[in-house]
Scaffold this motif. Sequence first.
Motif, mmCIF file in Angstrom:
data_model
loop_
_atom_site.group_PDB
_atom_site.id
_atom_site.type_symbol
_atom_site.label_atom_id
_atom_site.label_comp_id
_atom_site.label_asym_id
_atom_site.label_seq_id
_atom_site.Cartn_x
_atom_site.Cartn_y
_atom_site.Cartn_z
ATOM 1 N N ASP A 49 48.861 41.953 27.690
ATOM 2 C CA ASP A 49 47.520 42.528 27.564
ATOM 3 C C ASP A 49 47.100 43.394 28.750
ATOM 4 O O ASP A 49 46.208 44.224 28.629
ATOM 5 N N GLY A 50 47.727 43.152 29.912
ATOM 6 C CA GLY A 50 47.341 43.878 31.116
ATOM 7 C C GLY A 50 46.313 43.154 31.941
ATOM 8 O O GLY A 50 45.841 43.687 32.957
ATOM 9 N N PHE A 51 45.972 41.940 31.575
ATOM 10 C CA PHE A 51 44.975 41.180 32.326
ATOM 11 C C PHE A 51 45.122 39.692 32.032
ATOM 12 O O PHE A 51 45.733 39.285 31.037
ATOM 13 N N VAL A 52 44.538 38.888 32.895
ATOM 14 C CA VAL A 52 44.453 37.448 32.686
ATOM 15 C C VAL A 52 43.227 36.939 33.440
ATOM 16 O O VAL A 52 42.901 37.446 34.515
ATOM 17 N N SER A 53 42.526 35.988 32.853
ATOM 18 C CA SER A 53 41.315 35.454 33.466
ATOM 19 C C SER A 53 41.532 34.020 33.917
ATOM 20 O O SER A 53 42.349 33.284 33.342
ATOM 21 N N THR A 54 40.811 33.641 34.948
ATOM 22 C CA THR A 54 40.899 32.294 35.514
ATOM 23 C C THR A 54 39.483 31.747 35.697
ATOM 24 O O THR A 54 38.660 32.375 36.367
ATOM 25 N N ALA A 120 48.819 38.024 43.491
ATOM 26 C CA ALA A 120 49.212 39.434 43.621
ATOM 27 C C ALA A 120 50.697 39.555 43.937
ATOM 28 O O ALA A 120 51.409 40.387 43.357
ATOM 29 N N ARG A 121 51.202 38.757 44.868
ATOM 30 C CA ARG A 121 52.631 38.787 45.195
ATOM 31 C C ARG A 121 53.477 38.426 43.975
ATOM 32 O O ARG A 121 54.531 39.013 43.730
ATOM 33 N N GLN A 122 52.993 37.451 43.214
ATOM 34 C CA GLN A 122 53.754 36.991 42.057
ATOM 35 C C GLN A 122 53.890 38.091 41.004
ATOM 36 O O GLN A 122 54.973 38.305 40.446
ATOM 37 N N ILE A 123 52.821 38.826 40.735
ATOM 38 C CA ILE A 123 52.850 39.869 39.715
ATOM 39 C C ILE A 123 53.562 41.123 40.214
ATOM 40 O O ILE A 123 54.337 41.749 39.485
ATOM 41 N N LEU A 124 53.315 41.479 41.469
ATOM 42 C CA LEU A 124 53.864 42.732 42.001
ATOM 43 C C LEU A 124 55.259 42.553 42.594
ATOM 44 O O LEU A 124 55.923 43.537 42.926
ATOM 45 N N VAL A 169 41.479 42.307 41.238
ATOM 46 C CA VAL A 169 40.862 41.059 40.817
ATOM 47 C C VAL A 169 39.359 41.212 40.967
ATOM 48 O O VAL A 169 38.869 41.728 41.972
ATOM 49 N N SER A 170 38.642 40.835 39.935
ATOM 50 C CA SER A 170 37.181 40.839 39.931
ATOM 51 C C SER A 170 36.712 39.393 39.936
ATOM 52 O O SER A 170 37.029 38.628 39.016
ATOM 53 N N THR A 242 38.928 37.749 36.908
ATOM 54 C CA THR A 242 39.814 38.464 35.994
ATOM 55 C C THR A 242 40.750 39.341 36.808
ATOM 56 O O THR A 242 40.302 40.120 37.657
ATOM 57 N N TRP A 243 42.045 39.192 36.539
ATOM 58 C CA TRP A 243 43.080 40.022 37.164
ATOM 59 C C TRP A 243 43.469 41.094 36.177
ATOM 60 O O TRP A 243 43.707 40.804 35.007
ATOM 61 N N PHE A 244 43.536 42.352 36.590
ATOM 62 C CA PHE A 244 43.932 43.376 35.643
ATOM 63 C C PHE A 244 44.778 44.461 36.294
ATOM 64 O O PHE A 244 44.613 44.799 37.461
#
Length: 305
Positions: A49-54, A120-124, A169-170, A242-244
Amino acid sequence: MTTITDLYPSRGTAETLTERCDPVVWRPPVGRAAPGPLSRTEIASYERDGFVSTEDLVTPAEVDAFRAEMHRLIDDPVLREDERTVIEPDSREVRSIFEIHKLSRVFADLVRDERLAGRARQILGSDVYVHQSRVNVKPGFRGSGFYWHSDFETWHAEDGLPRMRALSVSIALTDNRDTNGSLMIMPGSHRTFVGCAGATPADNYKTSLRMQEAGTPGDQALAEMAVRHGIRLFTGRAGSATWFDSNCMHGSGSNITPFPRSNLFIVFNSVENTPAEPFAAPGRRPGFIAARDFTPLPAGDNRPV
């Protein structure tokens, strides 16, 4: 001088669509996502989806502390006249304050927190640094919106980010309701790059931070993407996040309710994706918008080994 190929042309005479050629989740050579706080299900959701929320990324006590620090910055008369503070176009209300991790020890500690930097490290798939940080303030009744855009389009065209290896991240500092101008994203839009039409004016940031015009897609492209992908509205109580992906098509409406909406935004970029010269702008934007200090954030004590 090394020439960097422009993989995502934009700001030309006509609008263009380019399929993404970069990974969404940057994996080590073995093919599995790097270790980190996100579960496999969350990684898969982000990739799709390009995003995930926590929910409850930060505690209620931390929310109170962050909100108090935000108000301290907003109420500082010296900072109010600083270029890092952006005022609403139709009022004297604060719209955004940039480079908050340099202005505040509280936010400096937050960007290093493994709940943020670790994801961030995990995704990038690499060490990261802060490309940009800010607080967005949408006061009740008068908070204006942010028109549809891809962050990467601006960061590529005006800052020189070569690849889609950055994320935002917002973090909600107030309840994000379905009525007070919450974030909207088109799921799956991160896989298509919209190259916008029109040249970038000199010092475009001086107006775009208040009301963005250059770098916004046309109505037809937005309508087609909305039909194809739909639109997801993000709501949640204070403390949620939310991470996007940097190329998600997103925006938010104005807030005409009595309920304020304030969010922290932190942009992490890979240390392997540092900016070159702008691909479609007369010159670089200032460092408080697009950092040129690429020092990796230090690993926290709870960073996965």
